[in-house]
Design an enzyme around this catalytic site. Structure first.
Site, PDB file in Angstrom:
ATOM      1  N   LYS A   1       0.857  -1.192   0.000  1.00 55.55           N
ATOM      2  CA  LYS A   1       0.000   0.000   0.000  1.00 55.55           C
ATOM      3  C   LYS A   1       0.887   1.233   0.000  1.00 55.55           C
ATOM      4  CE  LYS A   1      -2.664   0.811   3.762  1.00 55.55           C
ATOM      5  NZ  LYS A   1      -3.827   0.622   4.644  1.00 55.55           N
TER       6      LYS A   1
ATOM      7  N   LYS B   1      -7.080  -6.257  -2.578  1.00 47.62           N
ATOM      8  CA  LYS B   1      -7.960  -5.488  -1.684  1.00 47.62           C
ATOM      9  C   LYS B   1      -8.641  -4.357  -2.446  1.00 47.62           C
ATOM     10  CE  LYS B   1      -6.429  -4.181   2.322  1.00 47.62           C
ATOM     11  NZ  LYS B   1      -5.420  -3.550   3.213  1.00 47.62           N
TER      12      LYS B   1
END
EC number: 4.2.3.153
Length: 240
Positions: A32, A99
Site C-alpha cells: 500500500k 484489496k
C-alpha cells in the site's frame, strides 16, 4: 473463553519494508502507498517485483514459512468498469490477495457484481469504511460474488481510528455476519498498540496496522521495534 490470536497484517511501501515485515512476523504483508490516499496503490512494476520477492520467500521458507501477500487497487470511484480494471491490473501481477475499497455509494453492489468473474480466479478482499456508515447488508453481496474476505478500515485518517467509530460489540456483529457468508475478516483503521486487547476478543482473523508500526506515522518508515511490540501484544494470552 479463549480466542485464537488474530493474525497481523502489516502495510508496507517498498521491498525493504516487505523484508522487515516478514522478519517481524507479519502474517499478511500488505502492499500500500499511504502517501497516495487511503488505499494508495503500488505501480504495476513495483507489484511485479514484490511478487518475485514473495515467490523467492516461498522457495526459501516453504509455503508455510512465508506470510500471505495482499495489495490494494488504489482509491477508485464506485464505477464498475473502473473498479474492475484496477482490480484486474493488480491481479495480473500475481498478487494472491487483492484489496478493493468499497465506498458508500448507490453503485457499490454493481461494482461487487462486476468483480464476480475475477473473484472466481483471484482472492478478493472488500474493504468497507467505518467512517462512511457502512451497510453490513453488503456482506451478503460479497459472499454471493465469491469474495474471499472483507475488512473494515477508515477512509479519513483525520476522523479518528476504527475504535472511535465502532465499539467491540458492533465489530463482533460484523465478524459474525461476514463468517455467515463465508468471508474471512480483518479490522484496520489507525489502530494503536492500546487498541489490541479490546479488539482481540472481537474474533476477526486479522488486525491491520500501518501508523502504529512506523516512525513518524502512516507515511513514515516501518520501524522493526514498533512492529515487534504490536506482534508481541497480539500474541499475549487473552481472557476474552
Amino acid at each position: 473463553m479463549s480466542t485464537a490470536a488474530p493474525g497481523l497484517l502489516a502495510s508496507v511501501t517498498d521491498l525493504h519494508e516487505m523484508e522487515l515485515a516478514r522478519a517481524g512476523g507479519a502474517d499478511i504483508v500488505d502492499l500500500k502507498q499511504p502517501a497516495f490516499g487511503t488505499l494508495g496503490a503500488w505501480s504495476t512494476d513495483a507489484l511485479a517485483a514484490a511478487v518475485m520477492l514473495w515467490t523467492a520467500w516461498g522457495e526459501q521458507l516453504g509455503e508455510a514459512g512465508r506470510p500471505a501477500l495482499s495489495a490494494t487497487i488504489g482509491d477508485q470511484p464506485m464505477v464498475p468498469a473502473l473498479v474492475r480494471t484496477a482490480a484486474e491490473r493488480v491481479a495480473r501481477t500475481g498478487v494472491p490477495l487483492v484489496k478493493i475499497g468499497l465506498s458508500a455509494s448507490q453503485h457499490t453492489n454493481e461494482c461487487i457484481e462486476a468483480l464476480a468473474p475475477l473473484a472466481s480466479r483471484t482472492r478478493l478482499i472488500g474493504v468497507l469504511f467505518a467512517d462512511e456508515a457502512p451497510d453490513f447488508a453488503v456482506l451478503a453481496a460479497l459472499g454471493r460474488a465469491g469474495f474471499a474476505g472483507v475488512m473494515i478500515d477508515t477512509a479519513d485518517k483525520k476522523a479518528g481510528s476504527l475504535t472511535e467509530h465502532f465499539d467491540p460489540l458492533t465489530l463482533g456483529q460484523f465478524v459474525a455476519e461476514a463468517r455467515r457468508h463465508g468471508l474471512m475478516t480483518g479490522l484496520a483503521g489507525s489502530l494503536r498498540l492500546e487498541d489490541i486487547p479490546a479488539l482481540v476478543g472481537v474474533g476477526a482473523d486479522y488486525l491491520g496496522f500501518r501508523g502504529a508500526l512506523c516512525e513518524g506515522g502512516r507515511t513514515g518508515t516501518l520501524d522493526p521495534v514498533r512492529l515487534g511490540q504490536v506482534h508481541a501484544r497480539l500474541r499475549e494470552p487473552s481472557d476474552h
